[in-house]
Design an enzyme around this catalytic site. Structure first.
Site, PDB file in Angstrom:
ATOM      1  N   HIS A 222     -26.616  -9.261 -27.085  1.00 25.56           N
ATOM      2  CA  HIS A 222     -28.048  -9.519 -27.276  1.00 25.56           C
ATOM      3  C   HIS A 222     -28.664  -8.365 -28.056  1.00 25.56           C
ATOM      4  O   HIS A 222     -28.080  -7.278 -28.143  1.00 25.56           O
ATOM      5  CB  HIS A 222     -28.764  -9.639 -25.920  1.00 25.56           C
ATOM      6  N   ASP A 224     -32.426  -6.204 -28.049  1.00 21.66           N
ATOM      7  CA  ASP A 224     -33.589  -6.034 -27.169  1.00 21.66           C
ATOM      8  C   ASP A 224     -34.849  -6.477 -27.916  1.00 21.66           C
ATOM      9  O   ASP A 224     -34.923  -6.375 -29.138  1.00 21.66           O
ATOM     10  CB  ASP A 224     -33.714  -4.568 -26.729  1.00 21.66           C
ATOM     11  N   HIS A 279     -25.771  -5.648 -28.969  1.00 21.77           N
ATOM     12  CA  HIS A 279     -24.939  -4.883 -28.029  1.00 21.77           C
ATOM     13  C   HIS A 279     -24.566  -5.733 -26.826  1.00 21.77           C
ATOM     14  O   HIS A 279     -25.177  -6.783 -26.581  1.00 21.77           O
ATOM     15  CB  HIS A 279     -25.637  -3.577 -27.614  1.00 21.77           C
ATOM     16  N   ARG A 289     -20.680   0.248 -12.357  1.00 18.39           N
ATOM     17  CA  ARG A 289     -21.334   0.986 -13.442  1.00 18.39           C
ATOM     18  C   ARG A 289     -22.841   0.758 -13.328  1.00 18.39           C
ATOM     19  O   ARG A 289     -23.269  -0.354 -13.018  1.00 18.39           O
ATOM     20  CB  ARG A 289     -20.828   0.471 -14.789  1.00 18.39           C
TER      21      ARG A 289
END
Ligand SMILES: C=C1C[C@]23C[C@@]1(O)CC[C@H]2[C@@]12CCC[C@@](C)(C(=O)O1)[C@H]2[C@@H]3C(=O)O
Ligand SMILES: O=C(O)CCC(=O)C(=O)O
Ligand SMILES: [Fe+2]
Length: 342
Positions: A222, A224, A279, A289
């Site tokens: 996607h 941002d 990303h 994580r």
């Protein structure tokens, strides 16, 4: 003027698009979370890595401008965000995601809401679920903190509010440098970068331990929506960015440095000179994580169009308000930019 939260609330999601899996209760990867991951290990091995800019470097502005143009992403050091604060926010995020699933659901984002616990907003665009749970904050998280920790909501709020304040200052510094590098006048810069009306959000992301990481995805590809996003990642690998002509590049966490990426709104404002970067998060490690993403945008009623420094070029995008762009993106995801192209 509407708030960022209202702008998102205008595009409600369905309930099954909000509730994360109870990750602690599964021993095998459910079919609903199995993805084709054949390209996940195909990281570029040409030693290319994203640029790092020291914010105290007298040439920082020029270097950042170049990084935005060529990569759409860079790491920043000497950013003045205390490392202790980064540690505290990460530890508060860990405390939140470690709560039992039933407790986290008390702070579930409502279908029409923008803040609280839930899965990624982009989930409805994919037919499989991501191995991810998130918590979205816009301003004070007190209401949700009281749902999560009725006896002690303050500790979480203090840390999150302090972090958002510091992040806003850093975002404004970065935006000034970025727009200066485009030769935009001070006056114009101050219209875009205003501390009062800015629309901001803090997203806590958790990618829990996964029983079958090679077949799951943390966050699907996607861009941002923001002008820019400032990301702190815990010590675990997983974030990859896509660079034209190179492919997927791993952005390994470097202690104390923050990842800054160009979002769609800066893509529009710069007339595509600074392209928003695609990303994703792949499951690389056999441990949880965490990441903290701070999104900075102009006020929701701000109209964006390619800025005057680009007047010699043909504007590629029509003027659009932040609020309307959020709406277009909510319905069309990655097609949003092409839909406002002239
Ligand atoms: C301000 C926001 C940006 C965001 C949607 C949100 O309301 C809060 C969560 C953000 C996030 C984080 C994960 C990836 C992303 C695409 C998503 O689904 O939720 C971003 C949204 C965005 O940039 O559009
Ligand atoms: O977890 C990460 O490294 C990336 C998170 C992200 O892309 C986002 O919150 O928009
Ligand atoms: Fe992102």
């Amino acid at each position: 003027m509407s708030t960022l939260s209202e702008a998102y609330s205008d595009h409600p999601l369905h309930l099954h698009h909000i509730i994360p899996l109870d990750f602690d209760s599964v021993r095998t990867l459910p079919d609903s979370h199995v993805w084709d991951t054949s390209d996940h290990a195909l990281e570029s091995d040409d030693r290319s890595s994203i640029p790092t800019v020291d914010l105290t470097d007298p040439d920082a502005g020029k270097l950042i401008g170049h990084a935005c143009e060529t990569w759409g992403v860079f790491q920043v050091t000497n950013h003045d965000i205390p490392l202790d604060l980064l540690g505290e926010v990460e530890s508060e995020a860990r405390r939140l995601f470690s709560l039992p699933a039933g407790q986290k659901l008390k702070a579930l984002r409502s279908p029409g809401g923008a803040t609280g616990y839930g899965i990624a907003r982009i989930s409805p665009f994919f037919n499989k679920y991501m191995w991810h749970e998130g918590f979205t904050i816009m301003g004070s998280p007190m209401d949700h903190a009281e749902e999560l920790w009725p006896n002690d909501p303050q500790r979480f709020c203090d840390v999150m509010e302090d972090y958002q304040k510091k992040m806003k200052e850093l975002a404004m510094t970065l935006m000034h440098l970025i727009l200066k590098s485009l030769d935009i006048s001070e006056e114009e810069i101050n219209e875009v970068v205003s501390s009062g009306g800015a629309s901001t959000a803090l997203q806590l992301n958790s990618y829990p331990f996964c029983p079958d990481p090679n077949r799951a995805i943390g966050l699907a590809p996607h861009t941002d929506t923001s002008l820019l996003t400032i990301l702190h990642q815990s010590t675990k690998n997983g974030l990859q960015i896509f660079k034209e002509g190179v492919g997927w590049v791993l952005v390994s966490p470097t202690y104390g440095s923050l990842v800054v990426n160009v979002g769609d709104l800066l893509h529009i404002l710069s007339n595509a000179q600074f392209p928003s970067v695609l990303h994703r998060v792949v499951m690389k490690e056999n441990q949880q994580r965490l990441s903290l993403a701070y999104f900075y945008s102009p006020p929701t009623d701000f109209y964006l169009s390619p800025l005057p420094s680009n007047s010699t070029q043909i504007p590629l995008y029509r003027s659009v308000s932040v609020r309307d762009y959020i709406g277009i993106k909510a319905k069309n995801l990655e097609k949003a930019l092409s839909l406002i192209r002239i």
